[in-house]
Design a protein around this motif. Sequence first.
Motif, PDB file in Angstrom:
ATOM      1  N   ASN A  31      12.359 -42.821 -46.145  1.00 37.24           N
ATOM      2  CA  ASN A  31      11.362 -41.814 -45.767  1.00 37.24           C
ATOM      3  C   ASN A  31       9.946 -42.607 -45.080  1.00 37.24           C
ATOM      4  OD1 ASN A  31       9.946 -42.507 -47.795  1.00 37.24           O
ATOM      5  ND2 ASN A  31      10.310 -40.598 -49.042  1.00 37.24           N
ATOM      6  N   GLY A  32       9.774 -43.939 -45.452  1.00 32.33           N
ATOM      7  CA  GLY A  32       8.831 -44.765 -45.063  1.00 32.33           C
ATOM      8  C   GLY A  32       7.547 -44.344 -45.412  1.00 32.33           C
ATOM      9  N   GLU A  33       7.378 -43.242 -46.603  1.00 27.05           N
ATOM     10  CA  GLU A  33       6.122 -43.042 -47.265  1.00 27.05           C
ATOM     11  C   GLU A  33       5.468 -44.216 -47.774  1.00 27.05           C
ATOM     12  OE1 GLU A  33       4.431 -39.828 -50.306  1.00 27.05           O
ATOM     13  OE2 GLU A  33       6.545 -39.731 -49.830  1.00 27.05           O
ATOM     14  N   TYR A  34       6.380 -45.037 -48.453  1.00 34.31           N
ATOM     15  CA  TYR A  34       5.678 -46.053 -49.352  1.00 34.31           C
ATOM     16  C   TYR A  34       6.551 -47.450 -48.839  1.00 34.31           C
ATOM     17  CZ  TYR A  34       3.102 -42.970 -52.288  1.00 34.31           C
ATOM     18  OH  TYR A  34       2.157 -42.085 -52.689  1.00 34.31           O
ATOM     19  N   ASN A  35       5.979 -48.556 -49.137  1.00 35.72           N
ATOM     20  CA  ASN A  35       6.760 -49.828 -49.241  1.00 35.72           C
ATOM     21  C   ASN A  35       7.335 -50.078 -50.498  1.00 35.72           C
ATOM     22  OD1 ASN A  35       6.485 -50.980 -46.390  1.00 35.72           O
ATOM     23  ND2 ASN A  35       4.179 -50.850 -47.087  1.00 35.72           N
ATOM     24  N   ILE A  36       8.381 -50.522 -51.037  1.00 32.19           N
ATOM     25  CA  ILE A  36       9.033 -50.399 -52.186  1.00 32.19           C
ATOM     26  C   ILE A  36       9.555 -51.878 -52.823  1.00 32.19           C
ATOM     27  CG2 ILE A  36      11.391 -49.917 -51.427  1.00 32.19           C
ATOM     28  CD1 ILE A  36      11.688 -48.418 -54.406  1.00 32.19           C
ATOM     29  N   SER A  37       9.002 -52.180 -53.686  1.00 35.21           N
ATOM     30  CA  SER A  37       9.357 -53.683 -54.236  1.00 35.21           C
ATOM     31  C   SER A  37       9.975 -53.295 -55.774  1.00 35.21           C
ATOM     32  CB  SER A  37       8.140 -54.633 -54.495  1.00 35.21           C
ATOM     33  OG  SER A  37       8.400 -55.625 -55.138  1.00 35.21           O
ATOM     34  N   ILE A  38      11.087 -53.978 -55.851  1.00 31.10           N
ATOM     35  CA  ILE A  38      11.732 -54.086 -57.312  1.00 31.10           C
ATOM     36  C   ILE A  38      12.007 -55.349 -58.048  1.00 31.10           C
ATOM     37  CG2 ILE A  38      14.137 -53.230 -58.031  1.00 31.10           C
ATOM     38  CD1 ILE A  38      14.475 -51.440 -55.441  1.00 31.10           C
ATOM     39  N   SER A  39      12.176 -55.145 -59.044  1.00 29.26           N
ATOM     40  CA  SER A  39      12.192 -56.423 -60.023  1.00 29.26           C
ATOM     41  C   SER A  39      12.891 -56.079 -61.236  1.00 29.26           C
ATOM     42  CB  SER A  39      10.897 -57.091 -60.201  1.00 29.26           C
ATOM     43  OG  SER A  39      11.285 -58.531 -60.957  1.00 29.26           O
ATOM     44  N   HIS A  40      13.537 -56.962 -61.609  1.00 29.42           N
ATOM     45  CA  HIS A  40      14.317 -56.855 -63.034  1.00 29.42           C
ATOM     46  C   HIS A  40      14.386 -58.275 -63.900  1.00 29.42           C
ATOM     47  CE1 HIS A  40      17.967 -58.494 -61.448  1.00 29.42           C
ATOM     48  NE2 HIS A  40      17.700 -58.118 -60.448  1.00 29.42           N
TER      49      HIS A  40
END
Length: 147
Positions: free
Chosen positions: A76-85
């Motif tokens: 949807n391009g509303e936010y940039n997302i970053s993921i970590s684990h």
Amino acid sequence: MGLYHSEDGKNYRYGIWKIVEEEKELQELSGCQAPSNIINNARRVEYLAVRSLAMTMGVNPNDILYLISGKPYLTNGEYNISISHTKGYVAVLLSSNNMSAIDIEARSDRILKIRKKFMAPEEEKGLATSGSDEVTGLLLHWCAKEA
């Protein structure tokens, strides 16, 4: 539910999920299935925990896709997302700034063995005067570079 911590700022939101659930419970929480090509159980659980956290943060888990490089993005391009684990935790950062990222690492002395791979000599000098213990200082440098 595994929401461990969250914070909302002017241009960002992040959350940390402590994984205490089994795969089946995370499937129910997220409304998703882990892709069949993820064979490792721990990775399947992390995948589902990320989607459960995203749902808690108001993001449709099905909107999370990946570029060929592996970088996640939201359809949807509303936010940039970053993921970590890391061991037992996942983190998600939503930001209006495309240069923002998140990294989370379990505390471990293993970082001492690989320091020469990521620390520059001038960073090593600064580490001695930083006021934090050696492992914490190295982990902070590692996370900053990973993000």
